[in-house]
Write a protein that holds these residues in place. Structure first.
Motif, PDB file in Angstrom:
ATOM      1  N   CYS A 164      32.786  32.919  73.155  1.00 43.95           N
ATOM      2  CA  CYS A 164      31.526  32.301  73.550  1.00 43.95           C
ATOM      3  C   CYS A 164      31.478  32.321  75.074  1.00 43.95           C
ATOM      4  O   CYS A 164      32.442  31.925  75.732  1.00 43.95           O
ATOM      5  CB  CYS A 164      31.444  30.868  73.024  1.00 43.95           C
ATOM      6  SG  CYS A 164      29.985  29.976  73.621  1.00 43.95           S
TER       7      CYS A 164
ATOM      8  N   HIS B 299      33.480  27.456  77.481  1.00 40.52           N
ATOM      9  CA  HIS B 299      33.786  27.354  76.044  1.00 40.52           C
ATOM     10  C   HIS B 299      34.930  28.265  75.608  1.00 40.52           C
ATOM     11  O   HIS B 299      35.701  27.921  74.711  1.00 40.52           O
ATOM     12  CB  HIS B 299      32.536  27.650  75.213  1.00 40.52           C
ATOM     13  CG  HIS B 299      31.476  26.604  75.354  1.00 40.52           C
ATOM     14  ND1 HIS B 299      30.328  26.595  74.611  1.00 40.52           N
ATOM     15  CD2 HIS B 299      31.407  25.533  76.173  1.00 40.52           C
ATOM     16  CE1 HIS B 299      29.576  25.564  74.964  1.00 40.52           C
ATOM     17  NE2 HIS B 299      30.211  24.908  75.920  1.00 40.52           N
TER      18      HIS B 299
ATOM     19  N   ALA C 132      24.757  24.357  72.448  1.00 43.56           N
ATOM     20  CA  ALA C 132      24.345  25.747  72.285  1.00 43.56           C
ATOM     21  C   ALA C 132      25.558  26.656  72.455  1.00 43.56           C
ATOM     22  O   ALA C 132      26.450  26.365  73.260  1.00 43.56           O
ATOM     23  CB  ALA C 132      23.273  26.094  73.309  1.00 43.56           C
ATOM     24  N   HIS C 133      25.602  27.732  71.675  1.00 41.15           N
ATOM     25  CA  HIS C 133      26.701  28.689  71.763  1.00 41.15           C
ATOM     26  C   HIS C 133      26.160  30.105  71.631  1.00 41.15           C
ATOM     27  O   HIS C 133      25.098  30.317  71.046  1.00 41.15           O
ATOM     28  CB  HIS C 133      27.728  28.447  70.652  1.00 41.15           C
ATOM     29  CG  HIS C 133      28.375  27.103  70.706  1.00 41.15           C
ATOM     30  ND1 HIS C 133      29.233  26.738  71.713  1.00 41.15           N
ATOM     31  CD2 HIS C 133      28.269  26.022  69.892  1.00 41.15           C
ATOM     32  CE1 HIS C 133      29.636  25.483  71.507  1.00 41.15           C
ATOM     33  NE2 HIS C 133      29.065  25.028  70.418  1.00 41.15           N
TER      34      HIS C 133
ATOM     35  N   VAL D 240      29.261  30.723  76.995  1.00 38.18           N
ATOM     36  CA  VAL D 240      28.596  29.558  77.573  1.00 38.18           C
ATOM     37  C   VAL D 240      29.634  28.704  78.323  1.00 38.18           C
ATOM     38  O   VAL D 240      30.706  28.417  77.776  1.00 38.18           O
ATOM     39  CB  VAL D 240      27.918  28.702  76.472  1.00 38.18           C
ATOM     40  CG1 VAL D 240      27.356  27.408  77.054  1.00 38.18           C
ATOM     41  CG2 VAL D 240      26.817  29.505  75.778  1.00 38.18           C
TER      42      VAL D 240
ATOM     43  N   MET E 118      36.883  28.677  72.130  1.00 37.13           N
ATOM     44  CA  MET E 118      35.903  29.477  71.380  1.00 37.13           C
ATOM     45  C   MET E 118      36.190  30.962  71.575  1.00 37.13           C
ATOM     46  O   MET E 118      35.496  31.674  72.315  1.00 37.13           O
ATOM     47  CB  MET E 118      34.476  29.133  71.802  1.00 37.13           C
ATOM     48  CG  MET E 118      34.132  27.693  71.472  1.00 37.13           C
ATOM     49  SD  MET E 118      32.381  27.352  71.566  1.00 37.13           S
ATOM     50  CE  MET E 118      31.808  28.105  70.048  1.00 37.13           C
TER      51      MET E 118
HETATM   52 CU   LIG Z   1      30.091  27.898  73.092  1.00 31.90          CU
END
Ligand SMILES: [Cu+2]
Length: 115
Positions: free
Chosen positions: A97, A102, A57-58, A99, A107
């Motif tokens: 991102c 990340h 998931a991102h 999360v 990211m």
């Molecule tokens: Cu991510």
């Protein structure tokens, strides 16, 4: 008939610039990178789409350098996508991102919004 068509055409041509469609940006997420459909956008309303082609998931965060507000597209599951409309001012934007770690893993990206 022909006259009506000409009138419609004239109305379309005369449409004010405010009626211009929003700019569009697609951001493809994978582990662990973001690929932007374009590096630059025009200022104003913009539809930003996050496409998750990865296996985790991102999400997507955008913040103008020097700005105080962060725009967000919430977590998108693998194989899914989500789009939101933002009003972007001219400037340089950092995308990342949020999360886990990340962002540190790669990211992140930069977007330039031109006047
Ligand atoms: Cu991510």
């Amino acid at each position: 008939m022909r006259c009506a068509f000409a009138a419609v055409l004239a109305a379309l041509v005369a449409a004010p610039a405010a009626a211009a469609p929003p700019a569009r940006l697609q951001v493809v997420a994978r582990e662990f990178s973001f690929a932007l459909s374009r590096p630059k956008l025009k200022a104003g309303p913009a539809i930003v789409e996050l496409v998750n082609l990865g296996q985790d998931a991102h999400d997507l965060r955008l913040r103008r350098v020097g700005g105080t507000s962060t725009y967000a597209i919430p977590v998108v599951q693998p194989g899914r996508h989500a789009a939101l409309k933002f009003k972007l001012r001219a400037g340089r934007y950092r995308l990342w991102c949020s999360v886990a770690n990340h962002r540190a893993l790669g990211m992140r990206a930069t977007l330039v919004v031109r006047r």
